[in-house]
Design a protein around this motif. Structure first.
Motif, short mmCIF file in Angstrom:
data_model
loop_
_atom_site.label_atom_id
_atom_site.label_comp_id
_atom_site.label_asym_id
_atom_site.label_seq_id
_atom_site.Cartn_x
_atom_site.Cartn_y
_atom_site.Cartn_z
N THR A 316 0.11 -11.46 58.91
CA THR A 316 0.43 -12.10 60.20
C THR A 316 1.90 -12.44 60.35
O THR A 316 2.39 -12.59 61.46
CB THR A 316 -0.38 -13.40 60.37
OG1 THR A 316 0.07 -14.38 59.42
CG2 THR A 316 -1.87 -13.15 60.17
N THR A 317 2.61 -12.56 59.24
CA THR A 317 4.00 -13.03 59.26
C THR A 317 4.84 -12.08 58.41
O THR A 317 4.49 -11.80 57.26
CB THR A 317 4.09 -14.45 58.67
OG1 THR A 317 3.21 -15.31 59.40
CG2 THR A 317 5.52 -14.98 58.76
N TYR A 318 5.96 -11.61 58.99
CA TYR A 318 6.79 -10.68 58.22
C TYR A 318 8.19 -10.61 58.83
O TYR A 318 8.44 -11.12 59.93
CB TYR A 318 6.17 -9.29 58.15
CG TYR A 318 5.71 -8.71 59.47
CD1 TYR A 318 6.58 -8.00 60.30
CD2 TYR A 318 4.39 -8.87 59.90
CE1 TYR A 318 6.15 -7.47 61.51
CE2 TYR A 318 3.95 -8.34 61.10
CZ TYR A 318 4.83 -7.64 61.91
OH TYR A 318 4.41 -7.12 63.11
N TYR A 319 9.10 -9.99 58.11
CA TYR A 319 10.47 -9.74 58.58
C TYR A 319 10.49 -8.42 59.32
O TYR A 319 9.86 -7.45 58.89
CB TYR A 319 11.44 -9.74 57.40
CG TYR A 319 11.60 -11.09 56.74
CD1 TYR A 319 12.70 -11.89 57.00
CD2 TYR A 319 10.62 -11.56 55.87
CE1 TYR A 319 12.83 -13.14 56.40
CE2 TYR A 319 10.73 -12.81 55.27
CZ TYR A 319 11.85 -13.59 55.54
OH TYR A 319 11.97 -14.82 54.96
N PHE A 320 11.23 -8.37 60.42
CA PHE A 320 11.13 -7.24 61.34
C PHE A 320 12.52 -6.74 61.72
O PHE A 320 13.47 -7.51 61.86
CB PHE A 320 10.38 -7.70 62.60
CG PHE A 320 10.19 -6.63 63.64
CD1 PHE A 320 9.32 -5.58 63.42
CD2 PHE A 320 10.88 -6.68 64.84
CE1 PHE A 320 9.13 -4.59 64.39
CE2 PHE A 320 10.71 -5.71 65.80
CZ PHE A 320 9.84 -4.66 65.57
N MET A 321 12.62 -5.42 61.88
CA MET A 321 13.90 -4.81 62.23
C MET A 321 13.66 -3.62 63.16
O MET A 321 12.69 -2.88 63.00
CB MET A 321 14.61 -4.32 60.95
CG MET A 321 16.04 -3.84 61.14
SD MET A 321 16.70 -3.10 59.59
CE MET A 321 16.45 -4.44 58.44
N VAL A 322 14.54 -3.46 64.18
CA VAL A 322 14.51 -2.30 65.07
C VAL A 322 15.76 -1.49 64.79
O VAL A 322 16.87 -2.04 64.75
CB VAL A 322 14.48 -2.73 66.55
CG1 VAL A 322 14.41 -1.49 67.46
CG2 VAL A 322 13.32 -3.66 66.83
N VAL A 323 15.62 -0.17 64.58
CA VAL A 323 16.76 0.68 64.26
C VAL A 323 16.70 1.98 65.05
O VAL A 323 15.65 2.37 65.56
CB VAL A 323 16.83 1.00 62.74
CG1 VAL A 323 16.98 -0.26 61.93
CG2 VAL A 323 15.60 1.79 62.30
N LYS A 324 17.86 2.64 65.13
CA LYS A 324 17.97 4.00 65.66
C LYS A 324 18.74 4.84 64.67
O LYS A 324 19.51 4.32 63.85
CB LYS A 324 18.68 4.01 67.02
CG LYS A 324 17.81 3.64 68.19
CD LYS A 324 18.55 3.88 69.51
CE LYS A 324 17.67 3.61 70.71
NZ LYS A 324 18.39 3.88 71.99
N ARG A 325 18.55 6.14 64.76
CA ARG A 325 19.30 7.05 63.91
C ARG A 325 20.75 7.08 64.35
O ARG A 325 21.05 7.25 65.54
CB ARG A 325 18.72 8.45 63.99
CG ARG A 325 17.36 8.64 63.34
CD ARG A 325 16.81 10.01 63.66
NE ARG A 325 15.56 10.31 62.96
CZ ARG A 325 14.79 11.34 63.23
NH1 ARG A 325 15.14 12.18 64.21
NH2 ARG A 325 13.69 11.56 62.55
N SER A 326 21.65 6.96 63.43
CA SER A 326 23.08 7.04 63.74
C SER A 326 23.46 8.47 64.09
O SER A 326 23.05 9.42 63.40
CB SER A 326 23.92 6.57 62.54
OG SER A 326 23.62 5.22 62.21
N GLY A 327 24.22 8.65 65.17
CA GLY A 327 24.70 9.97 65.55
C GLY A 327 23.64 10.90 66.08
O GLY A 327 23.88 12.11 66.17
N SER A 328 22.47 10.40 66.43
CA SER A 328 21.38 11.25 66.91
C SER A 328 21.28 11.16 68.43
O SER A 328 21.53 10.11 69.03
CB SER A 328 20.05 10.84 66.29
OG SER A 328 18.98 11.54 66.87
N SER A 329 20.91 12.26 69.06
CA SER A 329 20.71 12.26 70.51
C SER A 329 19.35 11.70 70.90
O SER A 329 19.08 11.45 72.07
CB SER A 329 20.83 13.69 71.06
OG SER A 329 19.85 14.54 70.46
N SER A 330 18.48 11.49 69.92
CA SER A 330 17.15 10.97 70.19
C SER A 330 17.23 9.52 70.67
O SER A 330 18.02 8.73 70.18
CB SER A 330 16.28 11.03 68.93
OG SER A 330 15.05 10.38 69.13
#
Length: 365
Positions: A316-330
């Motif tokens: 129920t409880t955790y550490y969270f991170m949002v990321v994107k690929r560096s240098g990617s067009s996606s």
């Protein structure tokens, strides 16, 4: 003449020919692409059968006595007109490969969990709305295909985290998020063409290609529940739905050791769950002090720590991170879940050149 294998496909049969009795010790029969409507009960007396291929017929039901085929290992009854499976299907103790795709099934019997030898299950292209947790009792299952079941909106974590699972396919369903408790043994995944999904857990990144991007045409989520937990990423201000059961998340960096006592209790119960299937105990809900605890025990962990060398279960409880690929067009967003700040910082140290972080905040509707 090979009298153990019989090829009678594409012959316009409307019934299973009685001539089968002329073949002693028959082990394999191919009767696909005919017009057969039933599997006759007399056929079940051929107990030497190991392989039956009835794909592409007009079969509307399976006999309850299927279990008489005690040596059956391969059964393909795909692309027929089945609307249900008999409960006795669980008695085919030697069945290794079961293909029932392309039918009209709306549910699976819970007895399917009794197929302890089952290695491949293809239930794609049916009308299923949910998967029974008992599939997780198929301890040898390594291939699961449930693609094109347009009413399935969630894969239970207990199923996605099966220890033998190596191939998972769920394209073109209605998944609202991808299960984050993914078995570490999975080597092939096709699960990305579910347009309600707004982000991809990092455990799927090695299977993901840019041509899977569907963020250009998201489908609004139709499910509504008070138990949903959302965050808002601050680059494009997209709402991200986190696994059901999430109650609180922490950013990195932030304070350490914020795991709750509640989660510690669930960890202990999950350990016992390996040996005694507590989740099948119907009395749990009335006995436990916390009304949602039975659901957490039943479903298993909602995620695993994204640091590969850790992979601790998360509830129920955790550490969270949002990321994107560096240098990617996606434009695709990837998300990470960690059991501690230490794991999060370790992961960043190993992957900081490949990804960059996106700020987020909890979305209050």
């Amino acid at each position: 003449m090979n009298r153990t294998t019989l090829h009678w496909s594409y012959l316009n049969f409307k019934d299973v020919p009685m001539d089968l009795f002329l073949y002693e010790d028959l082990e394999e029969i191919y009767l696909k692409e005919n017009f057969i409507t039933t599997i006759p009960k007399w056929l079940l007396n051929l107990t030497t059968l190991k392989f039956m291929h009835f794909a592409g017929n007009n079969i509307g039901s399976l006999p309850d006595e299927m279990y008489l085929l005690e040596n059956l290992e391969f059964f393909d009854v795909s692309h027929n007109k089945l609307t249900k499976l008999p409960e006795t299907i669980g008695l085919l103790m030697r069945l290794r490969c079961f293909n029932v795709s392309g039918n009209q099934l709306t549910e699976l019997p819970i007895e399917i969990g009794d197929l302890k030898s089952l290695e491949e299950l293809n239930i794609a292209n049916n009308q299923l709305q949910r998967l029974p947790l008992q599939i997780s009792e198929c301890v040898r299952l390594n291939v699961l295909d449930l693609s094109d079941n347009k009413e399935i909106w969630q894969i239970p974590e207990r199923i996605s985290n099966m220890q033998s699972l190596q191939t998972l396919m769920a394209d073109r369903c209605s998944l609202i998020y991808l299960p984050v408790a993914l078995s570490k043994f999975v080597s092939f995944v096709r699960i990305f063409h579910n347009t309600p999904i707004t982000h991809i857990p990092i455990c799927y990144e090695r299977f993901y290609q840019n041509f899977f991007d569907n963020r250009q045409k998201p489908t609004p989520m139709t499910k509504r529940s008070d138990g949903f937990f959302w965050v808002l990423e601050k680059e494009t201000y997209t709402k991200l739905l986190l696994p059901i059961g999430t109650r609180r998340i922490f950013s990195i960096p932030s304070c350490e050791n914020q795991t709750t006592l509640y989660d510690d209790c669930l960890h202990a119960l999950q350990y016992f769950n390996r040996f005694v299937p507590l989740y099948s105990n119907k009395a749990l809900r009335s006995l436990l002090p916390e009304k949602y605890m039975a659901d957490h025990i039943k479903n298993g962990p909602i995620a695993r720590c994204s640091l590969t060398t850790c992979a601790n279960p998360l509830y129920t409880t955790y550490y969270f991170m949002v990321v994107k690929r560096s240098g990617s067009s996606s434009k695709q967003l990837f998300t990470c879940n960690f059991c501690s700040q230490f794991c999060g910082l370790t992961w960043l140290g190993e992957n900081g050149k490949k990804y960059y972080q996106i700020a987020w905040e909890v979305f209050e509707d």
